[in-house]
Design a protein around this motif. Structure first.
Motif, short mmCIF file in Angstrom:
data_model
loop_
_atom_site.label_atom_id
_atom_site.label_comp_id
_atom_site.label_asym_id
_atom_site.label_seq_id
_atom_site.Cartn_x
_atom_site.Cartn_y
_atom_site.Cartn_z
N TRP A 127 0.38 3.40 -9.22
CA TRP A 127 1.47 2.59 -8.71
C TRP A 127 1.03 1.45 -7.80
CZ3 TRP A 127 3.52 7.99 -7.28
CH2 TRP A 127 4.10 8.60 -8.41
N PHE A 128 -0.28 1.31 -7.56
CA PHE A 128 -0.76 0.19 -6.77
C PHE A 128 -2.22 -0.04 -7.10
CE2 PHE A 128 -2.51 3.58 -4.26
CZ PHE A 128 -3.49 3.05 -3.43
N ALA A 129 -2.75 -1.17 -6.65
CA ALA A 129 -4.17 -1.48 -6.79
C ALA A 129 -4.77 -1.62 -5.41
CB ALA A 129 -4.37 -2.75 -7.60
N ALA A 130 -6.05 -1.26 -5.30
CA ALA A 130 -6.74 -1.34 -4.02
C ALA A 130 -8.12 -1.92 -4.22
CB ALA A 130 -6.83 0.04 -3.38
N PRO A 131 -8.67 -2.58 -3.20
CA PRO A 131 -10.04 -3.11 -3.32
C PRO A 131 -11.02 -1.99 -3.69
CG PRO A 131 -8.98 -3.93 -1.33
CD PRO A 131 -8.07 -2.88 -1.89
N GLY A 132 -11.88 -2.28 -4.66
CA GLY A 132 -12.87 -1.30 -5.09
C GLY A 132 -12.38 -0.35 -6.15
N MET A 210 5.11 7.46 -0.50
CA MET A 210 5.33 6.15 0.10
C MET A 210 5.04 5.04 -0.89
SD MET A 210 3.64 3.30 1.41
CE MET A 210 1.97 3.87 1.81
N VAL A 211 3.91 5.18 -1.62
CA VAL A 211 3.54 4.15 -2.59
C VAL A 211 4.61 4.03 -3.68
CG1 VAL A 211 1.88 3.53 -4.38
CG2 VAL A 211 1.06 4.36 -2.18
N LYS A 212 5.06 5.16 -4.17
CA LYS A 212 6.09 5.11 -5.22
C LYS A 212 7.36 4.45 -4.71
CE LYS A 212 8.52 7.82 -8.67
NZ LYS A 212 8.86 9.16 -9.20
N ALA A 213 7.78 4.79 -3.48
CA ALA A 213 8.98 4.20 -2.91
C ALA A 213 8.83 2.69 -2.72
CB ALA A 213 9.31 4.87 -1.59
N SER A 214 7.60 2.24 -2.46
CA SER A 214 7.37 0.81 -2.21
C SER A 214 7.59 -0.04 -3.45
CB SER A 214 5.95 0.58 -1.68
OG SER A 214 4.98 0.67 -2.73
N LEU A 215 7.59 0.57 -4.63
CA LEU A 215 7.77 -0.20 -5.85
C LEU A 215 9.13 -0.88 -5.92
CD1 LEU A 215 6.18 2.24 -8.48
CD2 LEU A 215 5.14 0.21 -7.45
N ALA A 216 10.09 -0.34 -5.18
CA ALA A 216 11.42 -0.95 -5.17
C ALA A 216 11.53 -2.08 -4.15
CB ALA A 216 12.47 0.12 -4.85
N GLN A 217 10.44 -2.34 -3.40
CA GLN A 217 10.47 -3.35 -2.35
C GLN A 217 9.67 -4.58 -2.78
OE1 GLN A 217 12.46 -2.49 0.19
NE2 GLN A 217 12.71 -0.48 -0.81
N ASP A 218 9.71 -5.62 -1.94
CA ASP A 218 8.90 -6.82 -2.17
C ASP A 218 7.43 -6.42 -2.07
OD1 ASP A 218 7.48 -9.21 -2.05
OD2 ASP A 218 8.92 -10.18 -0.70
N PRO A 219 6.61 -6.62 -3.10
CA PRO A 219 5.22 -6.19 -3.05
C PRO A 219 4.40 -6.88 -1.97
CG PRO A 219 5.61 -7.55 -4.99
CD PRO A 219 6.95 -7.24 -4.40
N ARG A 220 4.87 -8.03 -1.46
CA ARG A 220 4.13 -8.75 -0.43
C ARG A 220 3.91 -7.87 0.80
NH1 ARG A 220 3.43 -14.14 0.21
NH2 ARG A 220 5.00 -14.53 -1.39
N ALA A 221 4.92 -7.07 1.15
CA ALA A 221 4.81 -6.22 2.34
C ALA A 221 3.75 -5.15 2.15
CB ALA A 221 6.17 -5.59 2.65
N PHE A 222 3.71 -4.55 0.97
CA PHE A 222 2.73 -3.49 0.72
C PHE A 222 1.31 -4.05 0.69
CE2 PHE A 222 0.04 -0.88 -1.94
CZ PHE A 222 0.29 0.40 -1.47
#
Length: 229
Positions: A127-132, A210-222
């Motif tokens: 549900w998200f990407a991270a450095p590395g 938390m990550v899953k819930a963030s998908l409904a928000q503006d990705p800029r904040a995450f």
């Protein structure tokens, strides 16, 4: 009584899944690329590289009584999408294509045995990407939506599909990372309980929720936590 095949059963979450299935009274085929590394008394060892079509076909023929397929095998190379393309392909070959190959091979087996269930061990990085972890994140995102698609395609034969999502577990893959880690035994327990309950997804920890819930928000904040100020 359940008969299960668990991939990547020689260590980490896979070993705990196989061990707990045995403790719950299941018959377990414990699969690994190097079966000599398996240490699971009572399990039936299976030599299996899920990227090898012949090995996958042989496993499906050998384990014709399976009604639970646990796709735990996975790799993390640290490859970046703009870096080593061989590493990117390796992640997709195992985490997506290899997992799909297992489901395709075992779907007729599960149908013949009453429908059964498939478990795909994914990640919060679905549900998200991270450095590395660029390639890993892409492969696990594909793994997650593969579970959603398979759930629809296998519904007609009565096969349940459960996707498992977690942050870091205390396994070899996360060795050296200084962050909270979940006991892999807890991951296994939560997963098997969820399968018994017919759950579509297992969200193991607060970070994943938390990550899953963030998908409904503006990705800029995450993604502000990863980007230069």
């Amino acid at each position: 009584m359940t008969t299960a095949l668990v991939t990547g059963a020689n260590r980490g979450i896979g070993r705990h899944l196989a061990k707990q299935l045995l403790e719950r009274g299941a018959t377990v085929y414990a699969a690994a690329r190097r079966p000599e590394t398996l240490d699971l008394p009572g399990a039936r060892p299976v030599a299996l590289d899920i990227t090898d079509p012949d090995a996958v076909a042989a496993a499906a023929e050998l384990a014709g009584d399976v009604d639970l397929l646990v796709n735990n095998a996975g790799i993390s190379t640290g490859a970046q999408l703009l870096g080593d393309l061989d590493g990117v392909r390796a992640e997709m070959d195992v985490n997506f294509w290899g997992t799909l190959a297992m489901v395709r091979a075992f779907a007729p087996v599960l149908a013949a045995n009453g429908g059964g269930a498939v478990v795909n061990v994914a990640s919060a990085l679905s549900w998200f990407a991270a450095p590395g972890a660029g390639a890993y994140a892409v492969s696990k995102a594909a793994n997650w939506n593969m579970s959603n698609a398979l759930r629809l395609e296998l519904a007609g034969q009565g096969t349940q599909v459960t996707s498992v999502h977690l942050g870091l577990a205390d396994t070899d893959m996360a060795r050296g990372l200084d962050a909270p880690k979940t006991d892999p035994a807890d991951v296994a327990r939560m997963t098997l309980d969820a399968v018994e309950a017919g759950a579509f997804e297992v969200v193991v920890d607060d970070w994943s929720a938390m990550v899953k819930a963030s998908l409904a928000q503006d990705p800029r904040a995450f993604y502000a936590r990863f980007l230069p100020a």
